[in-house]
Design a protein around this motif. Structure first.
Motif: not given
Ligand code: ACO
Length: 311
Positions: A1-22
């Motif tokens: 599951e963490v792997k999945n979350l990490e992949a989603i996170f990486d993709a967001r960084i890739e797209r220049d999306e901002r990461i928010e506190p929650k």
């Protein structure tokens, strides 16, 4: 599951999306942000000390008002950054404890003394100038609260830089003695300002990972070069000389070549052995201790009010 979350996170960084506190984030991302943002906040707070030293001795009412405002801005920047850092799950008390115990770092630059009024000019011009170059890049950093804090802080830093440069301009167009004072301040603040950008890229522990996470948008060496390219022509306008015999414009690269930074001095200061490290820490710890009764009184007052509303 963490792997999945990490992949989603990486993709967001890739797209220049901002990461928010929650949002979900890797633990190391969280930790490295706590490290950098808290060090940044501490730097703003400790940074008030060398300039605060001159508030009572500013040469005119106008200079005093500007300096007072600048030092107050720095307090504001510190509080803003502490708040941004708290969104990552660390308390302010923990951050203060890290600063006061010497566990947390703060910028090396604030461990140098302010000997003459010209130092206030040099700090505004060089130190705030370096801070802006570093922080404009951070306006685009991936963590939302940090990026938003930087936008506001950069606007104020820009005023700080101008007030410093204006002091330098006045001194360098003044008497021989004033001009010598300005040159002396440039001589002492130039190299420490270059050190603000941190170690060379190849010696930097965090740069590679921080670039991947888009915490950093430019490397230490890139920002340092940008600062030098921007600042040398400003020194020329002042008619002052930069204390680096190896400094020379390179028409092939379009950048200034410059001499070797004294890295031994840099690490000495970072490790707590600079000219004013001890004095700065004593001032911070002393202020914290002397303020204990205010915190206690505020808590007691809040407690009393809470009981009142409950009754
Ligand atoms: N003074 C003190 N410590 C420093 C400095 C410096 N000038 N430069 C680097 N270091 C420390 C780093 O904090 C790191 O220590 P740590 O691993 O114990 O945390 C170590 O030296 C290695 O450096 P890097 O791997 O290059 O660290 P990093 O990726 O964090 O880059 C930098 C350093 C460029 C300062 C970065 O943290 C940054 O951009 N910070 C935000 C800006 C800031 O703090 N500005 C403060 C001065 S400006 C002002 O307050 C007005």
């Amino acid at each position: 599951e963490v792997k999945n979350l990490e992949a989603i996170f990486d993709a967001r960084i890739e797209r220049d999306e901002r990461i928010e506190p929650k949002d979900w984030m890797p633990e190391k991302y969280r930790q490295t942000h706590i490290r950098q943002i808290s060090q940044h906040a501490h730097s703003e707070i400790v940074g008030m000390l060398p300039e605060g030293n001159w508030i009572t001795r500013a040469p005119s009412l106008r200079r005093k008002a500007a300096l007072l405002a600048k030092v107050q801005d720095e307090a504001g920047h510190g509080l803003y950054l502490y708040s941004a850092c708290e969104t990552l799950g660390i308390t302010r008390e923990e951050m203060y404890e890290q600063l006061h115990s010497g566990k947390a770092k703060y910028s090396s630059i604030f461990n140098y003394p302010t000997i003459t009024w010209a130092d206030i000019g040099a700090i505004g011009w060089l130190v705030d100038g370096a801070a802006i170059i570093n922080q404009v890049a951070l306006c685009n950093t991936s963590y939302g609260p940090y990026a938003r804090a930087m936008v506001r802080i950069c606007k104020e830093e820009s005023f700080h830089q101008r007030q410093g440069y204006e002091i330098m301009l006045t001194l360098s167009r003044g008497t021989e003695e004033q001009k010598a004072m300005a040159q002396d301040a440039l001589n002492r603040w130039w190299w420490p300002s270059l050190m603000m950008f941190g170690p060379r890229d190849e010696a930097s522990t965090h740069t590679a990972q921080s670039m991947k996470w888009k915490l950093k948008r430019k490397t230490n060496d890139e920002l340092r070069q940008q600062f030098i390219d921007q600042t040398v022509p400003q020194a020329d306008i002042l008619g002052l000389s930069v204390p680096d015999p190896d400094l020379k414009f390179n028409p092939e690269t379009g950048h200034y070549d410059f001499g070797e930074i004294d890295w031994k001095e840099f690490w000495q200061v970072v490790k707590g052995h600079g000219p004013c490290n001890k004095e700065r820490m004593e001032a911070r710890v002393g202020a914290w201790e002397r303020g204990a009764w205010v915190r206690d009184a505020a808590m007691a007052h809040a407690e009393k009010n809470k009981n009142k509303t409950m009754a």
